[in-house]
Design a protein around this motif. Structure first.
Motif, PDB file in Angstrom:
ATOM      1  N   ASN A  21       0.870  -0.860   0.037  1.00 33.66           N
ATOM      2  CA  ASN A  21      -0.313  -0.471  -0.102  1.00 33.66           C
ATOM      3  C   ASN A  21       0.814   0.773  -0.194  1.00 33.66           C
ATOM      4  O   ASN A  21       0.875   2.118  -0.346  1.00 33.66           O
ATOM      5  N   ILE A  22       1.252   1.145   0.993  1.00 31.00           N
ATOM      6  CA  ILE A  22       2.686   1.879   0.373  1.00 31.00           C
ATOM      7  C   ILE A  22       3.207   2.401  -0.648  1.00 31.00           C
ATOM      8  O   ILE A  22       3.362   3.865  -0.759  1.00 31.00           O
ATOM      9  N   ASP A  23       4.378   1.382  -0.754  1.00 31.78           N
ATOM     10  CA  ASP A  23       4.838   1.427  -1.997  1.00 31.78           C
ATOM     11  C   ASP A  23       4.125   2.179  -3.586  1.00 31.78           C
ATOM     12  O   ASP A  23       3.972   2.739  -4.581  1.00 31.78           O
ATOM     13  N   ARG A  24       2.742   1.868  -3.359  1.00 29.35           N
ATOM     14  CA  ARG A  24       1.790   2.052  -4.419  1.00 29.35           C
ATOM     15  C   ARG A  24       1.782   3.521  -3.993  1.00 29.35           C
ATOM     16  O   ARG A  24       1.698   4.223  -5.432  1.00 29.35           O
ATOM     17  N   THR A  25       1.543   4.268  -3.311  1.00 33.11           N
ATOM     18  CA  THR A  25       0.744   5.730  -2.622  1.00 33.11           C
ATOM     19  C   THR A  25       1.609   5.965  -3.362  1.00 33.11           C
ATOM     20  O   THR A  25       1.929   7.204  -3.922  1.00 33.11           O
ATOM     21  N   THR A  26       3.184   6.209  -2.865  1.00 38.17           N
ATOM     22  CA  THR A  26       3.868   6.673  -2.763  1.00 38.17           C
ATOM     23  C   THR A  26       4.303   6.522  -4.791  1.00 38.17           C
ATOM     24  O   THR A  26       4.451   7.861  -5.063  1.00 38.17           O
ATOM     25  N   ASP A  27       4.140   5.545  -5.718  1.00 36.31           N
ATOM     26  CA  ASP A  27       4.278   5.469  -6.906  1.00 36.31           C
ATOM     27  C   ASP A  27       3.050   6.603  -7.509  1.00 36.31           C
ATOM     28  O   ASP A  27       3.566   7.139  -8.750  1.00 36.31           O
ATOM     29  N   ASN A  36      10.077  12.634  -0.953  1.00 33.69           N
ATOM     30  CA  ASN A  36       9.608  14.203   0.155  1.00 33.69           C
ATOM     31  C   ASN A  36       7.659  13.058   0.646  1.00 33.69           C
ATOM     32  O   ASN A  36       6.922  13.962   0.554  1.00 33.69           O
ATOM     33  N   VAL A  37       7.625  12.550  -0.033  1.00 34.08           N
ATOM     34  CA  VAL A  37       6.228  11.282   0.279  1.00 34.08           C
ATOM     35  C   VAL A  37       6.469  11.062   1.373  1.00 34.08           C
ATOM     36  O   VAL A  37       7.166   9.915   1.677  1.00 34.08           O
ATOM     37  N   LEU A  38       5.296  11.647   2.555  1.00 36.73           N
ATOM     38  CA  LEU A  38       5.180   9.934   3.388  1.00 36.73           C
ATOM     39  C   LEU A  38       3.597  10.106   3.603  1.00 36.73           C
ATOM     40  O   LEU A  38       2.844  10.130   3.383  1.00 36.73           O
ATOM     41  N   VAL A  39       3.605   8.291   3.822  1.00 39.45           N
ATOM     42  CA  VAL A  39       2.333   7.870   4.250  1.00 39.45           C
ATOM     43  C   VAL A  39       2.478   6.619   5.413  1.00 39.45           C
ATOM     44  O   VAL A  39       3.527   6.424   5.819  1.00 39.45           O
ATOM     45  N   LEU A  40       1.190   7.024   5.978  1.00 41.63           N
ATOM     46  CA  LEU A  40       1.730   6.937   6.714  1.00 41.63           C
ATOM     47  C   LEU A  40      -0.069   5.571   7.155  1.00 41.63           C
ATOM     48  O   LEU A  40      -0.753   5.898   6.464  1.00 41.63           O
TER      49      LEU A  40
END
Length: 48
Positions: A21-27, A36-40
């Motif tokens: 989920n974090i990887d896909r959101t960052t993509d 600079n992407v922050l995913v919680l």
């Protein structure tokens, strides 16, 4: 800074799913913003 905060029910997501989920959101934000992407991903109890 791009920011995404996911709240999921506690115990419903595996560490592998969380990473995916974090990887896909960052993509989604693109290569230029990657550093600079922050995913919680917060796991919340029922009713939280």
């Amino acid at each position: 800074m791009p920011f995404a905060n996911f709240k999921v029910p506690a115990g419903t997501i595996t560490p592998e799913q969380k990473k995916l989920n974090i990887d896909r959101t960052t993509d989604l934000y693109g290569e230029a913003a990657r550093q600079n992407v922050l995913v919680l991903v917060d796991e919340v109890v029922d009713g939280g």
